[in-house]
Scaffold this active site. Structure first.
Site, PDB file in Angstrom:
ATOM      1  N   TYR A 222     -15.680 -11.801   0.016  1.00  0.00           N
ATOM      2  CA  TYR A 222     -16.448 -10.581  -0.251  1.00  0.00           C
ATOM      3  C   TYR A 222     -17.717 -10.898  -1.043  1.00  0.00           C
ATOM      4  O   TYR A 222     -18.793 -10.339  -0.791  1.00  0.00           O
ATOM      5  CB  TYR A 222     -15.605  -9.566  -1.024  1.00  0.00           C
ATOM      6  CG  TYR A 222     -14.574  -8.856  -0.176  1.00  0.00           C
ATOM      7  CD1 TYR A 222     -14.958  -8.029   0.872  1.00  0.00           C
ATOM      8  CD2 TYR A 222     -13.213  -9.022  -0.416  1.00  0.00           C
ATOM      9  CE1 TYR A 222     -14.022  -7.369   1.651  1.00  0.00           C
ATOM     10  CE2 TYR A 222     -12.263  -8.377   0.364  1.00  0.00           C
ATOM     11  CZ  TYR A 222     -12.672  -7.547   1.395  1.00  0.00           C
ATOM     12  OH  TYR A 222     -11.744  -6.912   2.174  1.00  0.00           O
TER      13      TYR A 222
ATOM     14  N   ARG B  28      -2.741   6.212   0.009  1.00  0.00           N
ATOM     15  CA  ARG B  28      -3.142   6.261   1.403  1.00  0.00           C
ATOM     16  C   ARG B  28      -2.501   7.398   2.180  1.00  0.00           C
ATOM     17  O   ARG B  28      -3.181   8.311   2.602  1.00  0.00           O
ATOM     18  CB  ARG B  28      -2.864   4.927   2.108  1.00  0.00           C
ATOM     19  CG  ARG B  28      -3.512   3.740   1.433  1.00  0.00           C
ATOM     20  CD  ARG B  28      -3.536   2.524   2.330  1.00  0.00           C
ATOM     21  NE  ARG B  28      -4.517   2.653   3.381  1.00  0.00           N
ATOM     22  CZ  ARG B  28      -4.718   1.712   4.304  1.00  0.00           C
ATOM     23  NH1 ARG B  28      -3.978   0.614   4.299  1.00  0.00           N
ATOM     24  NH2 ARG B  28      -5.639   1.884   5.227  1.00  0.00           N
TER      25      ARG B  28
ATOM     26  N   ARG C 124       0.816  -1.214   0.000  1.00  0.00           N
ATOM     27  CA  ARG C 124       0.000   0.000   0.000  1.00  0.00           C
ATOM     28  C   ARG C 124       0.853   1.269   0.000  1.00  0.00           C
ATOM     29  O   ARG C 124       0.442   2.308   0.489  1.00  0.00           O
ATOM     30  CB  ARG C 124      -0.964   0.013   1.193  1.00  0.00           C
ATOM     31  CG  ARG C 124      -2.037  -1.068   1.098  1.00  0.00           C
ATOM     32  CD  ARG C 124      -2.940  -1.061   2.308  1.00  0.00           C
ATOM     33  NE  ARG C 124      -3.968  -2.096   2.184  1.00  0.00           N
ATOM     34  CZ  ARG C 124      -4.653  -2.582   3.217  1.00  0.00           C
ATOM     35  NH1 ARG C 124      -4.411  -2.154   4.425  1.00  0.00           N
ATOM     36  NH2 ARG C 124      -5.571  -3.502   3.023  1.00  0.00           N
TER      37      ARG C 124
ATOM     38  N   ASP D   6      -6.980  -2.923  -6.993  1.00  0.00           N
ATOM     39  CA  ASP D   6      -7.748  -3.401  -5.846  1.00  0.00           C
ATOM     40  C   ASP D   6      -8.133  -4.848  -6.106  1.00  0.00           C
ATOM     41  O   ASP D   6      -8.340  -5.246  -7.258  1.00  0.00           O
ATOM     42  CB  ASP D   6      -8.994  -2.550  -5.629  1.00  0.00           C
ATOM     43  CG  ASP D   6      -9.680  -2.902  -4.318  1.00  0.00           C
ATOM     44  OD1 ASP D   6     -10.531  -3.816  -4.311  1.00  0.00           O
ATOM     45  OD2 ASP D   6      -9.353  -2.273  -3.292  1.00  0.00           O
TER      46      ASP D   6
END
Length: 355
Positions: A162, A42, A38, A87
């Site tokens: 998910y 961010r 990441r 993602d």
């Protein structure tokens, strides 16, 4: 492991001699290579400015944004590898699954998977679904030059969770209920998502990515036996297809202290270790493989001398592995001070390899 063919404008010799690729191959390195999960976003002010008013999935599907976001931490920190900005649910979005990433929540699926018909309704991913990925990777490879680009995909279990839960879950109760109670649906779903992940990685490697990382955020929710039976074969197929392309494969999961050996056996060349497991304890578990990790991400909030002292311990422990890539034990925390991460990068890259 063979070196994959590279675009004509790519400096192959310099790339092959990068500290990152030498470490994952278990070869002597000029310094301990470092990159951060990441890192592309961010905490960076330039990332936040670029993303203002732009949704996460929209930014992942816009080549110009993907390129710029991926390059930002390389420019700022001088890390030894870039991680492709994407993602884990993007392949699902690309084939038409109705989902969105809600700020503060995560991926939310409009119609969760419950039946075999639900699985069969999900199209298979082809390169034609993701032309923006090919464009972004090709541009990045040309821009990065001798800095390797790591391709990225979500592992079958995490992406499937998910789809089944409809969003993030701490207990994964619905996921496990399907895994244990409807094995035929579970197997079909895992095969579907596994094939999608493999195709997604193949697109990135075909466009020039030098390595891949399979990211299994929620695998730590499983026992070793359940992982071995219900998950490992599917991750192994993804890693096998990636391995056929001749690129190094990193396999990382969160809270996977009890799964490290199996994650290596699934087909990884490098096993990522989160901060919960001391690197010295992890290395014997992964066998003759390189390791990646594993400084606690919160240590960048400590005084610099505390952070670097702990980083030195990680580097020293990593000497026992076949190869070691320094990383945090999970992703960069959004409130991280970029200047502190820059200090950490410099410390790792200048840390003496011989004492």
């Amino acid at each position: 492991m063979t070196t994959p063919p590279a675009p004509a404008d790519r400096p192959v010799d310099l790339l092959a001699q990068s500290a990152f690729l030498k470490a994952v191959r278990g070869e002597p390195v000029p310094h301990t290579p470092v990159w951060y999960m990441r890192q592309a976003g961010r905490s960076l002010p330039e990332y936040l400015a670029l993303r203002e008013g732009v949704g996460m999935l929209e930014s992942c599907m816009t080549p110009e944004l993907v390129v710029e976001i991926t390059l930002q931490p390389v420019r700022r920190y001088g890390v030894d590898a870039a991680i492709f900005f994407s993602d884990i649910v993007l392949p699902l979005k690309a084939v038409g699954v109705d989902l969105d990433i809600k700020p503060g929540v995560g991926p939310v699926v409009a119609h969760p998977v419950r039946t075999l018909a639900d699985v069969e309704a999900i199209p298979d991913l082809t390169p034609e679904h993701v032309p923006f990925i090919t464009e972004a990777v090709r541009t990045l490879v040309a821009e990065l030059g001798a800095t390797p680009l790591i391709g990225f995909a979500g592992a079958p279990f995490t992406v499937a969770s998910y789809l089944v839960e409809g969003g993030p879950s701490k207990e994964h109760a619905k996921t496990k209920a399907m895994m244990f109670g409807a094995p035929e649906v579970w197997d079909a779903l895992m095969r579907k998502i596994g094939a999608m992940a493999a195709s997604y990685l193949e697109v990135q490697v075909a466009a020039g990515a030098s390595a891949v990382q399979l990211f299994d955020s929620w695998a730590g929710a499983l026992t070793p036996d359940d992982y071995r039976t219900h998950v490992m074969p599917h991750s192994a197929r993804v890693l096998e297809r990636a391995g056929a392309l001749g690129v190094p494969r990193i396999h990382f999961g969160v809270g996977t202290s009890n799964l490290l050996g199996l994650m290596g056996e699934a087909g990884a060349d490098v096993v990522g270790v989160d901060w919960r497991t001391p690197l010295a304890s992890a290395i014997p578990l992964v066998g003759d493989r390189a390791v990646q990790g594993n400084l606690d991400p919160t240590l960048v909030f400590a005084p610099t001398e505390v952070m670097t002292a702990r980083a030195a311990e990680v580097i020293e422990a990593g000497r026992a592995a076949r190869g070691h890539v320094f990383n945090l034990g999970h992703g960069v925390i959004p409130s991280t001070d970029p200047d502190q991460l820059a200090r950490l990068t410099e410390f790792v890259q200048t840390y003496p390899l011989s004492r």
